[in-house]
Design a protein around this motif. Structure first.
Motif, mmCIF file in Angstrom:
data_model
loop_
_atom_site.group_PDB
_atom_site.id
_atom_site.type_symbol
_atom_site.label_atom_id
_atom_site.label_comp_id
_atom_site.label_asym_id
_atom_site.label_seq_id
_atom_site.Cartn_x
_atom_site.Cartn_y
_atom_site.Cartn_z
ATOM 1 N N GLN A 170 -9.685 -25.181 59.710
ATOM 2 C CA GLN A 170 -8.313 -25.242 59.217
ATOM 3 C C GLN A 170 -7.318 -25.628 60.310
ATOM 4 O OE1 GLN A 170 -8.617 -21.078 57.860
ATOM 5 N NE2 GLN A 170 -8.203 -21.809 55.768
ATOM 6 N N LEU A 171 -7.801 -25.913 61.495
ATOM 7 C CA LEU A 171 -6.932 -26.195 62.634
ATOM 8 C C LEU A 171 -6.967 -27.673 63.011
ATOM 9 C CD1 LEU A 171 -7.953 -23.224 64.973
ATOM 10 C CD2 LEU A 171 -6.060 -23.284 63.322
ATOM 11 N N SER A 172 -5.881 -28.134 63.606
ATOM 12 C CA SER A 172 -5.859 -29.473 64.185
ATOM 13 C C SER A 172 -6.613 -29.458 65.509
ATOM 14 C CB SER A 172 -4.413 -29.908 64.425
ATOM 15 O OG SER A 172 -3.817 -29.099 65.437
ATOM 16 N N GLY A 173 -6.855 -30.643 66.058
ATOM 17 C CA GLY A 173 -7.549 -30.729 67.338
ATOM 18 C C GLY A 173 -6.808 -30.001 68.446
ATOM 19 N N GLY A 174 -5.501 -30.152 68.482
ATOM 20 C CA GLY A 174 -4.717 -29.474 69.503
ATOM 21 C C GLY A 174 -4.759 -27.966 69.369
ATOM 22 N N GLN A 175 -4.727 -27.499 68.113
ATOM 23 C CA GLN A 175 -4.804 -26.052 67.890
ATOM 24 C C GLN A 175 -6.171 -25.507 68.288
ATOM 25 O OE1 GLN A 175 -3.737 -26.093 63.741
ATOM 26 N NE2 GLN A 175 -1.592 -25.555 64.157
ATOM 27 N N LYS A 176 -7.231 -26.262 68.001
ATOM 28 C CA LYS A 176 -8.569 -25.838 68.429
ATOM 29 C C LYS A 176 -8.639 -25.723 69.947
ATOM 30 C CE LYS A 176 -10.970 -27.977 64.511
ATOM 31 N NZ LYS A 176 -11.891 -29.061 64.100
ATOM 32 N N GLN A 177 -8.040 -26.677 70.642
ATOM 33 C CA GLN A 177 -8.083 -26.610 72.105
ATOM 34 C C GLN A 177 -7.262 -25.433 72.619
ATOM 35 O OE1 GLN A 177 -9.914 -26.810 74.551
ATOM 36 N NE2 GLN A 177 -10.037 -29.050 74.716
ATOM 37 N N ARG A 178 -6.191 -25.093 71.947
ATOM 38 C CA ARG A 178 -5.413 -23.916 72.338
ATOM 39 C C ARG A 178 -6.238 -22.632 72.175
ATOM 40 N NH1 ARG A 178 0.311 -24.518 72.733
ATOM 41 N NH2 ARG A 178 0.851 -26.742 72.641
ATOM 42 N N VAL A 179 -7.059 -22.587 71.129
ATOM 43 C CA VAL A 179 -7.963 -21.444 70.976
ATOM 44 C C VAL A 179 -8.944 -21.409 72.144
ATOM 45 C CG1 VAL A 179 -9.712 -20.341 69.531
ATOM 46 C CG2 VAL A 179 -7.768 -21.499 68.458
ATOM 47 N N GLY A 180 -9.471 -22.593 72.497
ATOM 48 C CA GLY A 180 -10.394 -22.657 73.618
ATOM 49 C C GLY A 180 -9.761 -22.204 74.923
ATOM 50 N N ILE A 181 -8.496 -22.538 75.117
ATOM 51 C CA ILE A 181 -7.789 -22.114 76.324
ATOM 52 C C ILE A 181 -7.593 -20.603 76.318
ATOM 53 C CG2 ILE A 181 -5.572 -22.249 77.541
ATOM 54 C CD1 ILE A 181 -5.426 -25.192 76.610
ATOM 55 N N ALA A 182 -7.177 -20.059 75.170
ATOM 56 C CA ALA A 182 -7.005 -18.602 75.079
ATOM 57 C C ALA A 182 -8.313 -17.884 75.370
ATOM 58 C CB ALA A 182 -6.483 -18.229 73.688
ATOM 59 N N ARG A 183 -9.404 -18.374 74.801
ATOM 60 C CA ARG A 183 -10.714 -17.762 75.034
ATOM 61 C C ARG A 183 -11.104 -17.822 76.516
ATOM 62 N NH1 ARG A 183 -15.269 -20.939 72.184
ATOM 63 N NH2 ARG A 183 -14.523 -22.395 73.787
ATOM 64 N N ALA A 184 -10.750 -18.926 77.178
ATOM 65 C CA ALA A 184 -11.093 -19.072 78.595
ATOM 66 C C ALA A 184 -10.309 -18.111 79.484
ATOM 67 C CB ALA A 184 -10.839 -20.510 79.047
ATOM 68 N N LEU A 185 -9.221 -17.564 78.964
ATOM 69 C CA LEU A 185 -8.360 -16.692 79.765
ATOM 70 C C LEU A 185 -8.595 -15.199 79.517
ATOM 71 C CD1 LEU A 185 -4.953 -18.610 79.401
ATOM 72 C CD2 LEU A 185 -6.550 -18.710 81.312
ATOM 73 N N VAL A 186 -9.569 -14.848 78.689
ATOM 74 C CA VAL A 186 -9.691 -13.450 78.277
ATOM 75 C C VAL A 186 -10.028 -12.509 79.437
ATOM 76 C CG1 VAL A 186 -10.273 -13.927 75.876
ATOM 77 C CG2 VAL A 186 -12.099 -13.777 77.578
ATOM 78 N N HIS A 187 -10.717 -13.002 80.456
ATOM 79 C CA HIS A 187 -11.095 -12.139 81.572
ATOM 80 C C HIS A 187 -10.139 -12.283 82.760
ATOM 81 C CE1 HIS A 187 -14.706 -10.661 79.699
ATOM 82 N NE2 HIS A 187 -15.199 -11.867 79.529
ATOM 83 N N ASP A 188 -8.942 -12.810 82.508
ATOM 84 C CA ASP A 188 -7.957 -13.010 83.585
ATOM 85 C C ASP A 188 -8.567 -13.758 84.770
ATOM 86 O OD1 ASP A 188 -5.854 -11.586 82.283
ATOM 87 O OD2 ASP A 188 -6.857 -9.716 82.820
ATOM 88 N N PRO A 189 -9.047 -14.974 84.532
ATOM 89 C CA PRO A 189 -9.729 -15.701 85.611
ATOM 90 C C PRO A 189 -8.780 -16.120 86.719
ATOM 91 C CG PRO A 189 -9.348 -17.148 83.744
ATOM 92 C CD PRO A 189 -8.953 -15.772 83.299
ATOM 93 N N ASP A 190 -9.356 -16.364 87.886
ATOM 94 C CA ASP A 190 -8.610 -16.935 89.005
ATOM 95 C C ASP A 190 -8.649 -18.456 88.969
ATOM 96 O OD1 ASP A 190 -8.032 -14.420 90.228
ATOM 97 O OD2 ASP A 190 -10.102 -14.351 90.929
#
Length: 374
Positions: A170-190
């Protein structure tokens, strides 16, 4: 504690990769974040090395670009940072710590400190936006209340709080990538690794994702390392860039330097799409020598950013004299420095052509005589 960790302190449960005594002994820890020392990678069954002799420093909190033609070794290089690829030779240091000898437990901790986003998003289609972002936290055993706070916080950061119950379809390509970015940040990476993160997106969506990455870099102090085929992405977001060819570094430096005055043929080829081609009608009329006193001199004037001040067109026109026609081109700021080129013709100048060229060199960093037209 990193700026990212301050966002939700209790979520940062992994062990730091460096210690206070190490920082005291090695002041460069405050800036150099990732170091490649004599790095090489050869895959089984391949006679040619994918990477060879890579010596490179990536500074803390910078956005660093890696470019090169297909097969140049970009993906191999970026995947050595989180040990998804094990180097054949050389070392990878993060905060002066050699990660080559990490056991499985330390690798798990390392990979939680390094987020990664991909070209094709890698989302789970049967899970909602919320569940996709939450999943790494569940795997890590983070308590439910803490997970909920973190996911809500990250969805707000990437602008998808209103889409938390939506599924990827149900998401656009940009929205999917935003989900991917949020997921990549869950562990507070450096460190955040971006593997062709915008290649599947249209230009407008790409611009919005780059703005989000820039905001994350500034707000959280993350070191971002990205690989891309899109030179405009490097130009718009990166601080420094390295050019790879056949597994070797052929050029590196600040983006304004490499883009303004590329030295290697590979760099020039990669950057060529950003340059406007010579108009066909003009190219058909070009002559190597003037046919009459009224022939127009055609000049390509290049500004490479070596001077921080943008040159004044009025100064150029006054210096060259006669009638100046601007055919195409423009000057734009990259990292606060003026870069670009202008294609001009000069006629009826009181100066000889050699004098015109010398006067143009006082305005432009590089002057190329393309020929003459009647």
């Amino acid at each position: 504690m990193s700026a990212a960790a301050r966002l939700t302190p209790e979520a940062n449960t992994s062990v730091p990769l460096h210690t206070a005594p190490q920082r005291a002994l090695h002041p460069e820890l405050n800036t150099a974040h990732v170091r490649f020392l004599g790095l090489g990678k050869t895959y089984p069954g391949q006679a040619t090395a994918a990477l060879e002799g890579i010596d490179l420093n990536i500074q803390r909190a910078e956005i660093f670009g890696i470019i090169g033609r297909s097969g140049a070794g970009k993906s191999s290089l970026i995947r050595t940072i989180n040990r998804l690829e094990q180097p054949t030779t050389g070392r990878v240091l993060i905060d002066q710590v050699d990660i080559g000898d990490f056991d499985e437990d330390r690798l798990v901790a390392l990979r939680r400190r390094i987020g990664m986003i991909f070209q094709h998003f890698n989302l789970m289609s049967a899970k909602t936006v919320w569940q996709n972002v939450e999943l790494p936290l569940k795997v890590a055993g983070v308590p439910k209340a803490q997970r909920q706070r973190k996911v809500a916080e990250l969805l707000e950061l990437v602008g998808l709080e209103h889409k938390h119950q939506a599924y990827p379809a149900q998401l656009s390509g940009g929205q999917k990538q935003r989900v991917g970015i949020a997921r990549a940040l869950v562990h507070d990476p450096d460190i955040l690794l971006c593997d062709e993160a915008t290649s599947a997106l249209d230009p407008e969506t790409t611009a919005s994702i780059l703005e989000l990455l820039r905001n994350i870099n500034q707000r959280l102090g993350l070191t971002i390392v990205l690989i891309t085929h899109e030179m405009a992405v490097i130009r718009d977001i990166c601080h420094r860039v390295v050019v790879l060819e056949r597994g070797r570094i052929v050029e590196q430096g600040a983006v304004w330097q490499v883009f303004g005055d590329p030295q290697h043929d590979v760099s020039k080829t990669l950057l060529a799409p950003l340059q406007a081609p010579l108009p066909e009608a003009l190219q058909a009329r070009l002559q190597s020598q003037p046919s009459s006193a009224d022939s127009a001199l055609v000049l390509n004037l290049k500004v490479t950013g070596s001077d921080r001040q943008a040159p004044e067109l009025s100064t150029l026109f006054a210096s060259l004299g006669g009638r100046i026609s601007l055919l195409q081109g423009g000057i734009e700021p990259i990292q606060g420095r003026p870069l670009g080129q202008l294609l001009v013709t000069v006629t009826h100048s009181p100066h000889h052509h050699e004098q015109i060229i010398e006067r143009a060199r006082q305005w432009a960093t590089q002057v190329e005589v393309l020929g003459y037209v009647d």
